[in-house]
Enzyme design. Structure first.
Site, PDB file in Angstrom:
ATOM      1  N   GLY A  75      -7.105   1.453   0.996  1.00  0.00           N
ATOM      2  CA  GLY A  75      -7.782   0.518   1.885  1.00  0.00           C
ATOM      3  C   GLY A  75      -7.053   0.228   3.180  1.00  0.00           C
ATOM      4  O   GLY A  75      -7.048  -0.909   3.641  1.00  0.00           O
ATOM      5  N   THR A  76      -6.475   1.267   3.775  1.00  0.00           N
ATOM      6  CA  THR A  76      -5.884   1.059   5.100  1.00  0.00           C
ATOM      7  C   THR A  76      -6.335   2.161   6.045  1.00  0.00           C
ATOM      8  O   THR A  76      -6.472   3.314   5.639  1.00  0.00           O
ATOM      9  CB  THR A  76      -4.339   0.986   5.054  1.00  0.00           C
ATOM     10  OG1 THR A  76      -3.837   0.872   6.393  1.00  0.00           O
ATOM     11  CG2 THR A  76      -3.717   2.176   4.355  1.00  0.00           C
ATOM     12  N   HIS A 135       4.023  -7.187   6.653  1.00  0.00           N
ATOM     13  CA  HIS A 135       3.513  -8.011   7.763  1.00  0.00           C
ATOM     14  C   HIS A 135       3.610  -9.496   7.429  1.00  0.00           C
ATOM     15  O   HIS A 135       2.947 -10.322   8.060  1.00  0.00           O
ATOM     16  CB  HIS A 135       2.055  -7.627   8.103  1.00  0.00           C
ATOM     17  CG  HIS A 135       1.944  -6.292   8.796  1.00  0.00           C
ATOM     18  ND1 HIS A 135       0.738  -5.653   9.013  1.00  0.00           N
ATOM     19  CD2 HIS A 135       2.891  -5.483   9.336  1.00  0.00           C
ATOM     20  CE1 HIS A 135       0.956  -4.496   9.646  1.00  0.00           C
ATOM     21  NE2 HIS A 135       2.256  -4.369   9.846  1.00  0.00           N
TER      22      HIS A 135
HETATM   23  P1  OAD Z   1      -8.131  -1.835   8.978  1.00  0.00           P
HETATM   24  O1  OAD Z   1      -9.247  -2.787   9.204  1.00  0.00           O
HETATM   25  O2  OAD Z   1      -7.580  -1.115  10.146  1.00  0.00           O
HETATM   26  O3  OAD Z   1      -8.583  -0.746   7.910  1.00  0.00           O
HETATM   27  C1  OAD Z   1      -9.195  -1.103   6.703  1.00  0.00           C
HETATM   28  C2  OAD Z   1      -9.499   0.155   5.926  1.00  0.00           C
HETATM   29  O4  OAD Z   1     -10.048  -0.228   4.668  1.00  0.00           O
HETATM   30  C3  OAD Z   1     -10.511   1.079   6.603  1.00  0.00           C
HETATM   31  O5  OAD Z   1     -10.056   2.415   6.486  1.00  0.00           O
HETATM   32  C4  OAD Z   1     -11.785   0.867   5.760  1.00  0.00           C
HETATM   33  O6  OAD Z   1     -12.605   2.019   5.712  1.00  0.00           O
HETATM   34  C5  OAD Z   1     -11.181   0.572   4.407  1.00  0.00           C
HETATM   35  N1  OAD Z   1     -12.052  -0.187   3.490  1.00  0.00           N
HETATM   36  C6  OAD Z   1     -13.046  -1.058   3.778  1.00  0.00           C
HETATM   37  N2  OAD Z   1     -13.578  -1.548   2.645  1.00  0.00           N
HETATM   38  C7  OAD Z   1     -12.909  -0.988   1.613  1.00  0.00           C
HETATM   39  C8  OAD Z   1     -12.993  -1.091   0.191  1.00  0.00           C
HETATM   40  N3  OAD Z   1     -13.860  -1.884  -0.422  1.00  0.00           N
HETATM   41  N4  OAD Z   1     -12.127  -0.346  -0.551  1.00  0.00           N
HETATM   42  C9  OAD Z   1     -11.222   0.458   0.052  1.00  0.00           C
HETATM   43  N5  OAD Z   1     -11.101   0.600   1.372  1.00  0.00           N
HETATM   44  C10 OAD Z   1     -11.924  -0.118   2.146  1.00  0.00           C
HETATM   45  O7  OAD Z   1      -6.994  -2.650   8.196  1.00  0.00           O
HETATM   46  P2  OAD Z   1      -5.451  -2.244   7.977  1.00  0.00           P
HETATM   47  O8  OAD Z   1      -5.295  -0.776   7.849  1.00  0.00           O
HETATM   48  O9  OAD Z   1      -4.955  -3.083   6.876  1.00  0.00           O
HETATM   49  O10 OAD Z   1      -1.742  -6.049  11.472  1.00  0.00           O
HETATM   50  O11 OAD Z   1      -4.833  -2.732   9.341  1.00  0.00           O
HETATM   51  C11 OAD Z   1      -3.456  -2.699   9.499  1.00  0.00           C
HETATM   52  C12 OAD Z   1      -3.001  -3.831  10.350  1.00  0.00           C
HETATM   53  O12 OAD Z   1      -3.841  -3.959  11.524  1.00  0.00           O
HETATM   54  C13 OAD Z   1      -3.119  -5.196   9.737  1.00  0.00           C
HETATM   55  O13 OAD Z   1      -2.079  -5.506   8.842  1.00  0.00           O
HETATM   56  C14 OAD Z   1      -3.075  -6.088  10.932  1.00  0.00           C
HETATM   57  C15 OAD Z   1      -4.064  -5.356  11.789  1.00  0.00           C
HETATM   58  O14 OAD Z   1      -3.970  -5.575  13.150  1.00  0.00           O
HETATM   59  C16 OAD Z   1      -1.283  -6.998  12.285  1.00  0.00           C
HETATM   60  O15 OAD Z   1      -1.988  -7.930  12.640  1.00  0.00           O
HETATM   61  C17 OAD Z   1       0.135  -6.810  12.705  1.00  0.00           C
END
Ligand code: OAD
Length: 270
Positions: A214-215, A123
């Site tokens: 963490g996604t 990204h």
């Molecule tokens: P999300 O906010 O969708 O997901 C974050 C994940 O991290 C969730 O499953 C949480 O439960 C988990 N989480 C939170 N705290 C944590 C910790 N301390 N350790 C491990 N996991 C933890 O974020 P992404 O999956 O990164 O894209 O989202 C993907 C994309 O959506 C981003 O790159 C962005 C966004 O819209 C664009 O803007 C194109």
């Protein structure tokens, strides 16, 4: 002491020749950067339809500059102050023991700061500025981001001074095409960042062990990577607070689990 799943994951990791670590916002949560979709996540405060598209951002600049200023401060301030946390450091430590490719959806540059050697930013990155043909014209440092945030705070304090917003973000973006430039980040509807995305697809298909850390795995096409890796024969390990994708799922905070996992897989790792 450790669960069966944990021991199984550590042994897959230890025996893998090629490892992919696929990260999302959760890996940087313990560095103080909010995730997107958690209860207090970014998209609960700002609507993605408006703030995750270039057109939405341009329209907001014209119609609600104070709202855009607030959004930019919320986005940039935590990234400007962030340092790698134990999860980033443990992932970087793995380079000493295996051939590792980090594929990240994050734009915060923290894997590079932690010392990971091969980082694919599918990204893009907030720390690179590109022109309209996507040619890199400048790198930014965290100190540059701090300066931009301070200027944005000035713009926020003086909404009547219309030029302060454009002045604040001048190192990062020009709102007035032609001759415009912007951060090399992927927003909704954009193509994935290249060559990183093509290399990420290849790395997913060639690895033996694929860790997803963490996604939420909800944003396409990046969210296809774990299943592509699995179909190509990799073991998939999921790390995060919720049970999610993965042949094995290690539930908890990345900053706690990753150092333990790396230690268990490569017993001389610190
Ligand atoms: P999300 O906010 O969708 O997901 C974050 C994940 O991290 C969730 O499953 C949480 O439960 C988990 N989480 C939170 N705290 C944590 C910790 N301390 N350790 C491990 N996991 C933890 O974020 P992404 O999956 O990164 O894209 O989202 C993907 C994309 O959506 C981003 O790159 C962005 C966004 O819209 C664009 O803007 C194109």
């Amino acid at each position: 002491m450790f669960s069966e799943d944990f021991n199984e994951a550590a042994s897959w990791l230890a025996s893998a020749k090629r490892v992919v670590v696929f990260t999302g916002a959760g890996v940087s949560a313990e560095s103080g950067i909010p995730t997107f979709r958690d209860a207090v996540g970014f998209w609960s405060r700002f609507t993605p339809e408006t703030f995750a598209t270039w057109q939405g951002l341009l329209d907001t600049a014209n119609t609600q500059p104070a709202e855009l200023t607030r959004f930019l401060i919320a986005l940039l301030e935590p990234i400007a102050a962030a340092r790698p946390n134990p999860a980033h450091l443990a992932i970087a430590e793995m380079d000493k023991h295996a051939s590792v490719t980090v594929i990240t959806q994050n734009v915060d540059g923290l894997h590079q700061d932690a010392g990971s050697g091969r980082v694919l930013e599918v990204h893009g990155s907030l720390l690179e500025v590109v022109d309209q043909e996507q040619r890199r014209i400048r790198n930014l440092t965290r100190a540059d981001l701090v300066k931009i945030v301070r200027r944005l705070q000035r713009a926020e304090a003086h909404p009547e001074k219309k030029d302060l917003l454009a002045w604040a973000i001048r190192p990062l973006a020009s709102l007035t095409p032609p001759g415009g430039y912007r951060p090399r980040i992927v927003l909704f509807g954009d193509q994935m960042a290249e060559p990183d995305w093509s290399e990420a697809l290849q790395a997913a298909e060639e690895c033996d062990c694929f860790l997803t850390v963490g996604t939420s795995g909800t944003v396409m096409p990046a969210a296809w990577l774990p299943s592509r890796a699995r179909v190509a024969g990799a073991m998939v390990i999921g790390v995060g607070p919720e049970s999610g994708v993965g042949d094995t799922c290690l539930q908890g905070q990345a900053g706690e689990i990753m150092p333990k996992l790396v230690q268990a897989a490569f017993s001389d790792a610190t």
